[in-house]
Enzyme design. Structure first.
Site, mmCIF file in Angstrom:
data_model
loop_
_atom_site.group_PDB
_atom_site.id
_atom_site.type_symbol
_atom_site.label_atom_id
_atom_site.label_comp_id
_atom_site.label_asym_id
_atom_site.label_seq_id
_atom_site.Cartn_x
_atom_site.Cartn_y
_atom_site.Cartn_z
ATOM 1 N N ARG A 126 0.639 -1.169 -0.020
ATOM 2 C CA ARG A 126 0.122 0.094 0.086
ATOM 3 C C ARG A 126 1.057 1.203 -0.096
ATOM 4 O O ARG A 126 0.477 2.120 0.585
ATOM 5 C CB ARG A 126 -0.998 0.155 1.110
ATOM 6 C CG ARG A 126 -1.982 -1.168 1.252
ATOM 7 C CD ARG A 126 -3.106 -0.901 -0.039
ATOM 8 N NE ARG A 126 -4.277 -1.555 0.255
ATOM 9 C CZ ARG A 126 -4.363 -3.136 -0.118
ATOM 10 N NH1 ARG A 126 -3.317 -3.640 -0.658
ATOM 11 N NH2 ARG A 126 -5.449 -3.730 0.079
ATOM 12 N N SER A 140 -10.787 -0.874 3.183
ATOM 13 C CA SER A 140 -10.253 -1.059 4.411
ATOM 14 C C SER A 140 -9.962 0.554 4.949
ATOM 15 O O SER A 140 -9.146 1.045 4.178
ATOM 16 C CB SER A 140 -9.049 -1.796 4.106
ATOM 17 O OG SER A 140 -9.164 -3.154 3.629
ATOM 18 N N GLU A 152 -5.434 3.864 6.451
ATOM 19 C CA GLU A 152 -5.099 3.579 5.035
ATOM 20 C C GLU A 152 -5.654 4.690 4.208
ATOM 21 O O GLU A 152 -5.226 5.201 3.301
ATOM 22 C CB GLU A 152 -5.518 2.237 4.457
ATOM 23 C CG GLU A 152 -5.034 1.991 3.346
ATOM 24 C CD GLU A 152 -5.828 0.743 2.417
ATOM 25 O OE1 GLU A 152 -6.625 1.003 1.521
ATOM 26 O OE2 GLU A 152 -5.616 -0.445 3.046
HETATM 27 N N1 EPU Z 1 -10.953 -11.009 10.283
HETATM 28 C C1 EPU Z 1 -11.622 -11.080 11.271
HETATM 29 N N2 EPU Z 1 -12.723 -10.205 11.501
HETATM 30 C C2 EPU Z 1 -13.111 -9.278 10.668
HETATM 31 C C3 EPU Z 1 -12.235 -9.165 9.535
HETATM 32 C C4 EPU Z 1 -10.962 -10.063 9.218
HETATM 33 O O1 EPU Z 1 -11.502 -11.918 12.095
HETATM 34 O O2 EPU Z 1 -13.974 -8.609 10.814
HETATM 35 C C5 EPU Z 1 -9.757 -11.930 9.792
HETATM 36 C C6 EPU Z 1 -10.245 -12.873 8.755
HETATM 37 O O3 EPU Z 1 -10.963 -13.951 9.042
HETATM 38 C C7 EPU Z 1 -8.843 -13.433 8.010
HETATM 39 C C8 EPU Z 1 -8.016 -12.059 8.604
HETATM 40 O O4 EPU Z 1 -8.758 -11.305 9.441
HETATM 41 O O5 EPU Z 1 -8.303 -14.388 8.987
HETATM 42 C C9 EPU Z 1 -7.816 -11.400 7.293
HETATM 43 O O6 EPU Z 1 -8.715 -10.821 6.792
HETATM 44 P P1 EPU Z 1 -9.406 -10.733 5.264
HETATM 45 O O7 EPU Z 1 -9.054 -11.851 4.489
HETATM 46 O O8 EPU Z 1 -10.720 -10.306 5.208
HETATM 47 O O9 EPU Z 1 -8.244 -9.684 4.493
HETATM 48 P P2 EPU Z 1 -7.771 -8.421 5.157
HETATM 49 O O10 EPU Z 1 -6.492 -8.669 5.502
HETATM 50 O O11 EPU Z 1 -8.785 -7.870 6.272
HETATM 51 C C10 EPU Z 1 -6.932 -7.346 3.068
HETATM 52 C C11 EPU Z 1 -6.924 -5.862 2.283
HETATM 53 C C12 EPU Z 1 -8.254 -5.755 1.176
HETATM 54 C C13 EPU Z 1 -8.305 -6.994 0.387
HETATM 55 C C14 EPU Z 1 -8.316 -8.192 1.200
HETATM 56 C C15 EPU Z 1 -8.312 -9.407 0.178
HETATM 57 C C16 EPU Z 1 -5.571 -4.488 3.667
HETATM 58 C C17 EPU Z 1 -5.702 -3.358 4.628
HETATM 59 N N3 EPU Z 1 -6.750 -5.063 3.302
HETATM 60 O O12 EPU Z 1 -7.917 -7.209 3.907
HETATM 61 O O13 EPU Z 1 -8.017 -4.428 0.799
HETATM 62 O O14 EPU Z 1 -9.361 -6.892 -0.393
HETATM 63 O O15 EPU Z 1 -6.897 -8.241 1.846
HETATM 64 O O16 EPU Z 1 -7.067 -9.631 -0.524
HETATM 65 O O17 EPU Z 1 -4.594 -4.817 3.073
HETATM 66 C C18 EPU Z 1 -8.785 -2.208 0.650
HETATM 67 O O18 EPU Z 1 -7.511 -2.001 0.639
HETATM 68 O O19 EPU Z 1 -9.687 -1.347 0.695
HETATM 69 C C19 EPU Z 1 -9.228 -3.764 0.700
HETATM 70 C C20 EPU Z 1 -10.507 -3.970 0.728
#
Ligand code: EPU
Length: 340
Positions: free
Chosen positions: A164, A238, A333
């Site tokens: 990012r 995010s 972010e």
């Molecule tokens: N999780 C929870 N509770 C929640 C949300 C997430 O327990 O409410 C846990 C999930 O179960 C998982 C872990 O946290 O084990 C990671 O969550 P997720 O796979 O949803 O991905 P993320 O790390 O939260 C990132 C990006 C997203 C992108 C997704 C998919 C960042 C800050 N966010 O989210 O990007 O779509 O991976 O690749 O890096 C964005 O930048 O606007 C965005 C949506």
């Protein structure tokens, strides 16, 4: 060039928060960008560049000139044995470009389907999703130097991409307006199915041998099931970055919370901010006009009638609570403007 005075910006951002630009111009060509920058140099007023408006939170009116990129166009410029090179106007909606690439049989953007925002804003924060980052498909970009009005070309190395991150958020922050981005898209599929729920989603649909289109459709279904549609409910994806901890900080976190989702990162260990916020009890938190999304704790939502400052206060409350409970500092972010 058509300048507008006191133009509302609410409909130009995905949060939909109230704000207005003192002066506003939508630039549909490089020439108009240059003209607008020359006007602004003469007037000496502040400048804010707006792309798709999907990563900003406005806390009030913006003084000076708001320049919106409206440069369209998706053009194949050349191809070699392995890839096609495609030059895209900064104002093209990112997801529209992804769809066009699939229609034309170009590969490599399928995991980045349905990310809101414009193509020109993509390299700024090196957008990424489901195991792919924009930098992997990037060839070069063209940008205008705000101070001189000159056009420059930036190679991959020049952009200094990170998670990012890019040079445009660091050393060159506020110094360039991106006008076109050229991508290098593989002609042979280079599918990434390992991340998150992609493979599970394909299995569910009975897809044994996926192509780029099938992966795109799976990503779209996954995103729709977790992330609110900005056309329906205001949000900027995010709100926080996933924090990267050094070994000592990660060691102490994992000792008290062995189930924290984590991934190796170049400078330490990345942990899931959504998980931390969720475990701290904020998922679905409701303040009437705004709150925390009930299916993804990383996303703050604006239901209507809130001010930017309300969202900032909610974000700060989450940051201090997560810090108190886990000792982890969350970084935003989303860009908050105007700076207080
Ligand atoms: N999780 C929870 N509770 C929640 C949300 C997430 O327990 O409410 C846990 C999930 O179960 C998982 C872990 O946290 O084990 C990671 O969550 P997720 O796979 O949803 O991905 P993320 O790390 O939260 C990132 C990006 C997203 C992108 C997704 C998919 C960042 C800050 N966010 O989210 O990007 O779509 O991976 O690749 O890096 C964005 O930048 O606007 C965005 C949506």
């Amino acid at each position: 060039m058509q300048l507008e005075a006191h133009r509302s910006l609410a409909d130009l951002t995905t949060f939909g928060l109230p704000s207005a630009a003192e002066h506003f111009v939508c630039c549909e060509s490089v020439e108009v960008v240059k003209e607008a920058l020359a006007w602004r140099r003469r007037s000496g007023c502040p400048l804010h560049v707006l792309g798709g408006g999907s990563n900003v939170l406005f806390t009030g009116d913006l003084p000076g000139l708001v320049l919106r990129l409206g440069i369209e166009g998706i053009e194949e410029v050349r191809r070699d044995a392995e890839a096609v090179y495609v030059r895209v106007g900064a104002g093209v909606a990112w997801h529209d470009f992804v769809q066009v690439s699939l229609d034309r049989g170009w590969n490599g953007l399928e995991n980045l389907s349905l990310i809101p925002g414009s193509t020109g804003a993509g390299p700024m924060q090196n957008i990424g999703a489901y195991g792919v980052e924009l930098e992997e498909r990037f060839d070069l970009l063209e940008a205008i130097d705000i101070a001189s009005g000159e056009l420059h070309t930036f190679s991959h190395a020049d952009c200094q991409f990170g998670y990012r991150e890019s040079v445009f958020k660091r050393a060159l922050k506020g110094q360039f307006v991106i006008t076109h981005v050229t991508f290098r898209l593989p002609l042979v599929p280079d599918l990434r199915l390992e991340y998150g729920a992609i493979r599970e989603e394909l299995d569910c649909e009975g897809v044994d041998v996926p192509d780029a289109r099938a992966v795109s459709e799976a990503v779209i279904r996954i995103r729709r099931s977790k992330l609110p549609d900005p056309a329906v409910i205001g949000n900027a994806g995010s709100f926080f970055k996933n924090p990267v901890l050094d070994d000592a900080a990660f060691g102490s976190l994992v000792k008290s919370h062995p189930d924290v989702p984590n991934y190796p990162a170049p400078s330490g260990v990345k942990v899931a901010a959504g998980w931390l916020i969720d475990r701290a009890g904020w998922k679905g938190h409701d303040r009437g006009t705004h709150g925390v999304h009930d299916r993804q704790a990383l996303v703050l939502v604006h239901r209507g009638g809130a001010k930017g400052a309300d969202l900032v206060k909610l974000a700060e409350d989450i940051q201090s609570d997560v810090f108190a409970k886990f000792g982890v500092a969350l970084e935003r972010e989303v860009n908050v403007l105007p700076k207080g």
